[in-house]
Design a protein around this motif. Structure first.
Motif, PDB file in Angstrom:
ATOM      1  N   UNK A  69      -0.901   0.566 -10.699  1.00 55.10           N
ATOM      2  CA  UNK A  69      -1.964   0.237  -9.736  1.00 55.10           C
ATOM      3  C   UNK A  69      -2.275   1.493  -8.939  1.00 55.10           C
ATOM      4  N   UNK A  70      -3.523   1.932  -9.010  1.00 56.04           N
ATOM      5  CA  UNK A  70      -3.905   3.217  -8.414  1.00 56.04           C
ATOM      6  C   UNK A  70      -4.038   3.159  -6.897  1.00 56.04           C
ATOM      7  N   UNK A  71      -4.274   1.971  -6.344  1.00 53.56           N
ATOM      8  CA  UNK A  71      -4.350   1.800  -4.888  1.00 53.56           C
ATOM      9  C   UNK A  71      -4.512   0.315  -4.582  1.00 53.56           C
ATOM     10  N   UNK A  72      -4.506  -0.008  -3.302  1.00 50.02           N
ATOM     11  CA  UNK A  72      -4.423  -1.399  -2.902  1.00 50.02           C
ATOM     12  C   UNK A  72      -5.729  -2.141  -2.714  1.00 50.02           C
ATOM     13  N   UNK A  73      -6.877  -1.543  -3.006  1.00 50.15           N
ATOM     14  CA  UNK A  73      -8.140  -2.276  -2.889  1.00 50.15           C
ATOM     15  C   UNK A  73      -8.118  -3.516  -3.774  1.00 50.15           C
ATOM     16  N   UNK A  74      -8.788  -4.564  -3.315  1.00 54.24           N
ATOM     17  CA  UNK A  74      -8.682  -5.851  -3.997  1.00 54.24           C
ATOM     18  C   UNK A  74      -9.292  -5.850  -5.393  1.00 54.24           C
ATOM     19  N   UNK A  75     -10.109  -4.863  -5.730  1.00 56.53           N
ATOM     20  CA  UNK A  75     -10.657  -4.786  -7.081  1.00 56.53           C
ATOM     21  C   UNK A  75      -9.811  -3.893  -7.990  1.00 56.53           C
ATOM     22  N   UNK A  76      -8.622  -3.495  -7.507  1.00 56.45           N
ATOM     23  CA  UNK A  76      -7.704  -2.683  -8.311  1.00 56.45           C
ATOM     24  C   UNK A  76      -6.263  -3.201  -8.277  1.00 56.45           C
ATOM     25  N   UNK A  77      -5.963  -4.111  -7.363  1.00 57.36           N
ATOM     26  CA  UNK A  77      -4.582  -4.572  -7.203  1.00 57.36           C
ATOM     27  C   UNK A  77      -4.561  -6.035  -6.808  1.00 57.36           C
ATOM     28  N   UNK A  78      -3.593  -6.749  -7.361  1.00 57.89           N
ATOM     29  CA  UNK A  78      -3.396  -8.159  -7.040  1.00 57.89           C
ATOM     30  C   UNK A  78      -1.897  -8.436  -7.056  1.00 57.89           C
ATOM     31  N   UNK A  79      -1.395  -9.036  -6.015  1.00 58.08           N
ATOM     32  CA  UNK A  79       0.042  -9.348  -5.946  1.00 58.08           C
ATOM     33  C   UNK A  79       0.491 -10.239  -7.100  1.00 58.08           C
ATOM     34  N   UNK A  80      -0.446 -10.879  -7.766  1.00 57.75           N
ATOM     35  CA  UNK A  80      -0.108 -11.767  -8.872  1.00 57.75           C
ATOM     36  C   UNK A  80       0.577 -11.026 -10.015  1.00 57.75           C
ATOM     37  N   UNK A  81       0.457  -9.699 -10.048  1.00 58.95           N
ATOM     38  CA  UNK A  81       1.127  -8.947 -11.112  1.00 58.95           C
ATOM     39  C   UNK A  81       2.632  -9.168 -11.103  1.00 58.95           C
ATOM     40  N   UNK A  82       3.187  -9.554  -9.953  1.00 58.49           N
ATOM     41  CA  UNK A  82       4.633  -9.750  -9.860  1.00 58.49           C
ATOM     42  C   UNK A  82       5.066 -11.108 -10.401  1.00 58.49           C
ATOM     43  N   UNK A  83       4.102 -11.945 -10.759  1.00 54.60           N
ATOM     44  CA  UNK A  83       4.422 -13.280 -11.258  1.00 54.60           C
ATOM     45  C   UNK A  83       4.055 -13.468 -12.728  1.00 54.60           C
TER      46      UNK A  83
END
Length: 228
Positions: A41-55
């Motif tokens: 994940x290149x950064x935390x913007x909502x169109x590049x990162x989602x916490x759902x990746x941990x599930x």
């Protein structure tokens, strides 16, 4: 290698030894085999990162390579299989060599070497010039972007994922044209198009798009897959 487009700036690269997922934030994922999975994940913007990746995967199968700005967003997540990365650094993880560039927005761009291939994913590293901004801002942005890309001038990339953002109007292709002028890219994929895929035809019609012998992969829908 196989490349699958998920959505926006999200892609999967399947190599001989692993799967690499870049900038997932939503969309349908395909079936995965038994290879290890690395989520970038290149950064935390909502169109590049989602916490759902941990599930999405078993912890023993996946590792995460996250820009350092994401750390504050996931304080409650067990960080045992997370590598936080920062701009202009180099890292090694298992068989992956990872180099980062400094984004002109937030976070990093990634250069990943694995199985003899070199992959570039720009994240939000782009020439973010806008018609509504003043000349000073746009000149400063152009200089910052070109300085970062010149730091990798002359490098060869087997695959590159580069923004081609239609919201930028006349400046939409500045970033892609410049990296093509500085690096030898064998296969390039546009991203950050906000599903306005017609911007690709506009770029391909440009006489000075700097593609040369680079193969441009035109995206038409989510979950397309290509064999590289």
């Amino acid at each position: 290698m196989n490349v699958t487009y998920i959505n926006h700036s999200g892609f999967i690269v399947e190599t001989e030894s692993c799967y690499i997922i870049f900038d997932y934030f939503n969309g349908e994922l395909p079936e995965f085999g038994d290879k290890p999975i690395y989520i970038f994940s290149s950064h935390g913007h909502q169109d590049h990162f989602n916490r759902e990746i941990f599930n999405m995967f078993d912890d023993d199968k996946v590792k995460y390579i996250l820009s350092g700005d994401i750390r504050k967003k996931i304080k409650s997540i067990n960080s045992g299989n997370i590598l936080f990365v920062y701009p202009r650094k180099e890292y090694e993880l298992d068989g992956l060599k990872i180099k980062t560039l400094k984004s002109t927005d937030i976070g990093v761009a990634f250069i990943v070497e694995v199985d003899g291939a070199k992959i570039y994913h720009g994240g939000d590293l782009n020439c973010w010039m806008w018609q509504e901004e003043n000349r000073q801002y746009n000149n400063s942005m152009k200089s910052a972007y070109e300085r970062e890309i010149k730091s990798i001038a002359g490098e060869t990339f087997d695959i590159a994922f580069v923004p081609l953002d239609p919201r930028q109007d006349e400046y939409y292709d500045m970033g892609m044209k410049f990296i093509l002028s500085q690096c030898h890219i064998l296969n390039i994929f546009p991203m950050h198009m906000w599903e306005e895929y017609s911007v690709q035809d506009k770029f391909l019609m440009e006489s000075n798009n700097n593609l040369g012998d680079t193969k441009f992969y035109k995206i038409s829908e989510k979950n397309e897959t290509w064999r590289i």
